[in-house]
Motif scaffolding. Structure first.
Motif, PDB file in Angstrom:
ATOM      1  N   LEU A 160      -5.223  -2.383  -7.288  1.00 50.20           N
ATOM      2  CA  LEU A 160      -6.260  -1.721  -6.504  1.00 50.20           C
ATOM      3  C   LEU A 160      -5.650  -0.921  -5.354  1.00 50.20           C
ATOM      4  N   THR A 161      -4.649  -1.492  -4.706  1.00 48.08           N
ATOM      5  CA  THR A 161      -3.984  -0.797  -3.606  1.00 48.08           C
ATOM      6  C   THR A 161      -3.316   0.482  -4.102  1.00 48.08           C
ATOM      7  N   ALA A 162      -2.691   0.425  -5.262  1.00 49.08           N
ATOM      8  CA  ALA A 162      -2.033   1.611  -5.825  1.00 49.08           C
ATOM      9  C   ALA A 162      -3.051   2.713  -6.110  1.00 49.08           C
ATOM     10  N   VAL A 163      -4.216   2.348  -6.616  1.00 45.33           N
ATOM     11  CA  VAL A 163      -5.257   3.343  -6.890  1.00 45.33           C
ATOM     12  C   VAL A 163      -5.742   3.962  -5.585  1.00 45.33           C
ATOM     13  N   ILE A 164      -5.995   3.126  -4.597  1.00 49.87           N
ATOM     14  CA  ILE A 164      -6.500   3.633  -3.312  1.00 49.87           C
ATOM     15  C   ILE A 164      -5.470   4.543  -2.641  1.00 49.87           C
ATOM     16  N   GLU A 165      -4.207   4.135  -2.656  1.00 49.92           N
ATOM     17  CA  GLU A 165      -3.154   4.960  -2.039  1.00 49.92           C
ATOM     18  C   GLU A 165      -2.947   6.268  -2.802  1.00 49.92           C
ATOM     19  N   ALA A 166      -2.971   6.205  -4.118  1.00 49.81           N
ATOM     20  CA  ALA A 166      -2.802   7.423  -4.917  1.00 49.81           C
ATOM     21  C   ALA A 166      -3.966   8.384  -4.687  1.00 49.81           C
ATOM     22  N   ARG A 167      -5.174   7.850  -4.550  1.00 50.30           N
ATOM     23  CA  ARG A 167      -6.342   8.688  -4.269  1.00 50.30           C
ATOM     24  C   ARG A 167      -6.170   9.382  -2.916  1.00 50.30           C
ATOM     25  N   ALA A 168      -5.726   8.631  -1.904  1.00 51.37           N
ATOM     26  CA  ALA A 168      -5.530   9.213  -0.569  1.00 51.37           C
ATOM     27  C   ALA A 168      -4.495  10.330  -0.613  1.00 51.37           C
ATOM     28  N   LYS A 169      -3.414  10.109  -1.339  1.00 52.86           N
ATOM     29  CA  LYS A 169      -2.366  11.127  -1.433  1.00 52.86           C
ATOM     30  C   LYS A 169      -2.867  12.354  -2.198  1.00 52.86           C
ATOM     31  N   ALA A 170      -3.592  12.112  -3.287  1.00 52.54           N
ATOM     32  CA  ALA A 170      -4.086  13.224  -4.111  1.00 52.54           C
ATOM     33  C   ALA A 170      -5.074  14.085  -3.347  1.00 52.54           C
TER      34      ALA A 170
END
Length: 191
Positions: A67-77
Motif C-alpha cells: 500500500l505504501t508503494a502505491v501511495i508513494e508512486a501515485r505521489a511521484k507520478a
C-alpha cells in the motif's frame, strides 16, 4: 519608388499568406490539447487510487509495504509535469518513468489482492477495479491520439516550403510518447 515598395509588400504578403503559419499554430495547439487529454487520463487514474487503496485496507489485513508503494508512486507520478509547448523526449521519459512506477505498484497491489477472496467478491472493489481497467484503456487511447497529433504536426512543419517558415517562427519538432524499455517482452506469470 512607391511602386517598388508596394510590389514588395504585395509579394511578401503573398509569400507569407501561403506559408502555413496559421495551420502550424492550429496543429501546435492540437498537440497541446491532445497532451492535456493524456494528462487527464493519468489524473483520473491517480484520483481512483486512494479509493481503491481504502477499499482494500477495509477488507484485508494488508501488506503495508504494498500500500505504501502505491501511495508513494501515485505521489511521484502526480508531481511530474510536462509543458505541452516544449515536449522534449527527456520530459516525456521522466513522465513515463513516474507513470511506469505507478503501474508497477498497482500491478503488485492487484496480484497481492488475489490472496483475498472476500475482497475480490466485494462490489466496491470490483467497481474500482473495473474503473481502473477502463482508465488504463483510456490512457492507451489518449497516448495513441497524442502520437497521431504529433505525427501530423511534425510532418506538416517538415514539408517544403513550410520547413523554412517553421524555422522562422520557432515551430520545432515535438517528441512522441514511446513505450518503456522492456515492454516488448511479455510478463512472466507463475502460479
Amino acid at each position: 519608388m512607391r511602386i517598388i515598395n508596394l510590389l514588395i509588400v504585395v509579394i511578401t504578403t503573398g509569400l507569407l499568406s501561403s506559408c502555413g503559419y496559421n495551420s502550424m499554430v492550429e496543429k501546435d495547439e492540437s498537440v497541446a490539447q491532445l497532451w492535456a487529454q493524456v494528462e487527464t487520463q493519468y489524473q483520473r487514474r491517480a484520483d481512483l487510487i486512494p479509493n481503491l487503496v481504502n477499499t482494500v485496507k477495509g477488507y484485508a489485513d494488508f501488506e503495508k509495504e504494498t500500500l505504501t508503494a502505491v501511495i508513494e508512486a501515485r505521489a511521484k507520478a502526480t508531481s511530474v509535469n510536462v509543458d505541452p509547448s516544449n515536449l522534449t523526449q527527456e520530459d516525456l521519459n521522466k513522465f513515463q518513468a513516474a507513470q511506469g512506477q505507478l503501474s508497477g505498484a498497482l500491478s503488485r497491489l492487484l496480484v497481492t489482492i488475489e490472496r483475498y477472496p472476500d475482497l475480490k467478491a466485494n462490489q466496491n472493489f470490483r467497481d474500482f477495479q473495473a474503473q481502473l481497467e477502463g482508465t488504463e484503456n483510456r490512457i492507451s487511447v489518449a497516448r495513441q491520439r497524442f502520437n497521431d497529433g504529433v505525427k501530423d504536426y511534425n510532418s506538416y512543419i517538415r514539408q517544403f516550403p513550410r520547413v523554412i517558415y517553421a524555422g522562422w517562427f520557432d515551430f520545432e519538432k515535438k517528441a512522441y510518447f514511446e513505450s518503456e524499455a522492456g515492454t516488448e517482452k511479455a510478463p512472466e506469470v507463475n502460479f
